[in-house]
Write a protein that holds these residues in place. Structure first.
Motif, mmCIF file in Angstrom:
data_model
loop_
_atom_site.group_PDB
_atom_site.id
_atom_site.type_symbol
_atom_site.label_atom_id
_atom_site.label_comp_id
_atom_site.label_asym_id
_atom_site.label_seq_id
_atom_site.Cartn_x
_atom_site.Cartn_y
_atom_site.Cartn_z
ATOM 1 N N GLY A 47 0.981 -1.288 -0.090
ATOM 2 C CA GLY A 47 -0.016 -0.033 -0.110
ATOM 3 C C GLY A 47 0.790 1.346 0.013
ATOM 4 N N LEU A 48 1.852 1.302 0.872
ATOM 5 C CA LEU A 48 2.661 2.594 0.791
ATOM 6 C C LEU A 48 3.434 2.539 -0.162
ATOM 7 N N ALA A 49 4.100 1.429 -0.754
ATOM 8 C CA ALA A 49 5.049 1.405 -2.070
ATOM 9 C C ALA A 49 4.107 2.005 -3.221
ATOM 10 N N GLN A 50 2.642 1.629 -3.231
ATOM 11 C CA GLN A 50 1.802 2.348 -4.379
ATOM 12 C C GLN A 50 1.691 3.721 -4.038
ATOM 13 N N GLN A 51 1.495 3.897 -2.890
ATOM 14 C CA GLN A 51 1.029 5.468 -2.744
ATOM 15 C C GLN A 51 2.429 6.335 -3.106
ATOM 16 N N LEU A 52 3.537 5.716 -2.862
ATOM 17 C CA LEU A 52 4.628 6.535 -3.082
ATOM 18 C C LEU A 52 5.409 6.254 -4.317
ATOM 19 N N ALA A 53 4.992 5.514 -5.304
ATOM 20 C CA ALA A 53 5.145 5.128 -6.622
ATOM 21 C C ALA A 53 6.705 4.493 -6.594
ATOM 22 N N VAL A 54 7.084 3.467 -5.666
ATOM 23 C CA VAL A 54 8.159 3.063 -5.236
ATOM 24 C C VAL A 54 8.088 1.566 -5.290
ATOM 25 N N ASN A 55 9.461 0.907 -5.285
ATOM 26 C CA ASN A 55 9.342 -0.299 -5.246
ATOM 27 C C ASN A 55 9.084 -0.973 -3.953
ATOM 28 N N PRO A 56 8.317 -2.030 -3.672
ATOM 29 C CA PRO A 56 7.963 -2.514 -2.456
ATOM 30 C C PRO A 56 9.043 -2.857 -1.678
ATOM 31 N N ASN A 57 10.405 -3.391 -2.358
ATOM 32 C CA ASN A 57 11.335 -3.551 -1.492
ATOM 33 C C ASN A 57 12.020 -2.550 -0.836
ATOM 34 N N THR A 58 11.867 -1.348 -1.220
ATOM 35 C CA THR A 58 12.184 -0.161 -0.668
ATOM 36 C C THR A 58 11.487 0.132 0.639
ATOM 37 N N VAL A 59 10.301 0.015 0.639
ATOM 38 C CA VAL A 59 9.409 0.123 1.734
ATOM 39 C C VAL A 59 9.727 -0.867 2.605
ATOM 40 N N ALA A 60 9.790 -2.236 2.165
ATOM 41 C CA ALA A 60 10.056 -3.340 3.185
ATOM 42 C C ALA A 60 11.347 -2.953 4.008
ATOM 43 N N LYS A 61 12.440 -2.572 3.262
ATOM 44 C CA LYS A 61 13.681 -1.949 4.023
ATOM 45 C C LYS A 61 13.419 -1.177 4.949
ATOM 46 N N ALA A 62 12.724 0.042 4.352
ATOM 47 C CA ALA A 62 12.691 0.874 5.613
ATOM 48 C C ALA A 62 11.682 0.550 6.661
#
Length: 136
Positions: A47-62
């Motif tokens: 959900g956050l990855a889609q909101q920010l238009a970034v790779n889900p792996n980036t959000v998972a790392k954060a």
């Protein structure tokens, strides 16, 4: 039962920090400013990855960094929640990190030939804007 709290954060492609670093900093600021309370549920990784238009792996790392740092807690099968905040640093470690942050800041102020008084004023305003409280 807590509900998922929308995160009004953004990432800037031109920022010198990594995108994961920007997400970590933004969530830490929201917790520090009490925009996120203990027990609030964060959006899913996707959900956050889609909101920010970034790779889900980036959000998972954060999220992993925030969890390992004690900012978030994972509840199996339920998601990530804001953890109860506690002082996790010894006074010596806090002083060491503060000195390092001040050194980085001073070096940047000197490099851009900024007025020191203006720089100090802006730091005070920035900390005041996010509601950083004095801790003993």
């Amino acid at each position: 039962m807590s509900r998922t709290v929308p995160l009004a954060i953004a990432v800037a492609p031109g920022d010198s920090r990594s995108i994961a670093g920007q997400i970590v900093d933004a969530i830490r600021r929201k917790i520090t400013a009490s925009d996120l309370a203990v027990g609030d549920q964060l959006p899913s990784v996707r959900g956050l990855a889609q909101q920010l238009a970034v790779n889900p792996n980036t959000v998972a790392k954060a999220y992993a960094e925030l969890t390992s740092g004690g900012w978030l807690v994972s509840r199996a099968g339920l998601g990530l929640y804001v953890a109860a905040q506690r002082d996790q640093l010894s006074p010596e470690e806090r002083d060491r990190r503060l000195d390092a942050a001040v050194d980085r800041f001073v070096n940047e102020v000197v490099a851009i030939r900024a007025n020191p008084d203006e720089a100090v004023e802006r730091v005070g305003e920035a900390l005041g804007a996010i509601g950083v409280r004095q801790s003993a």
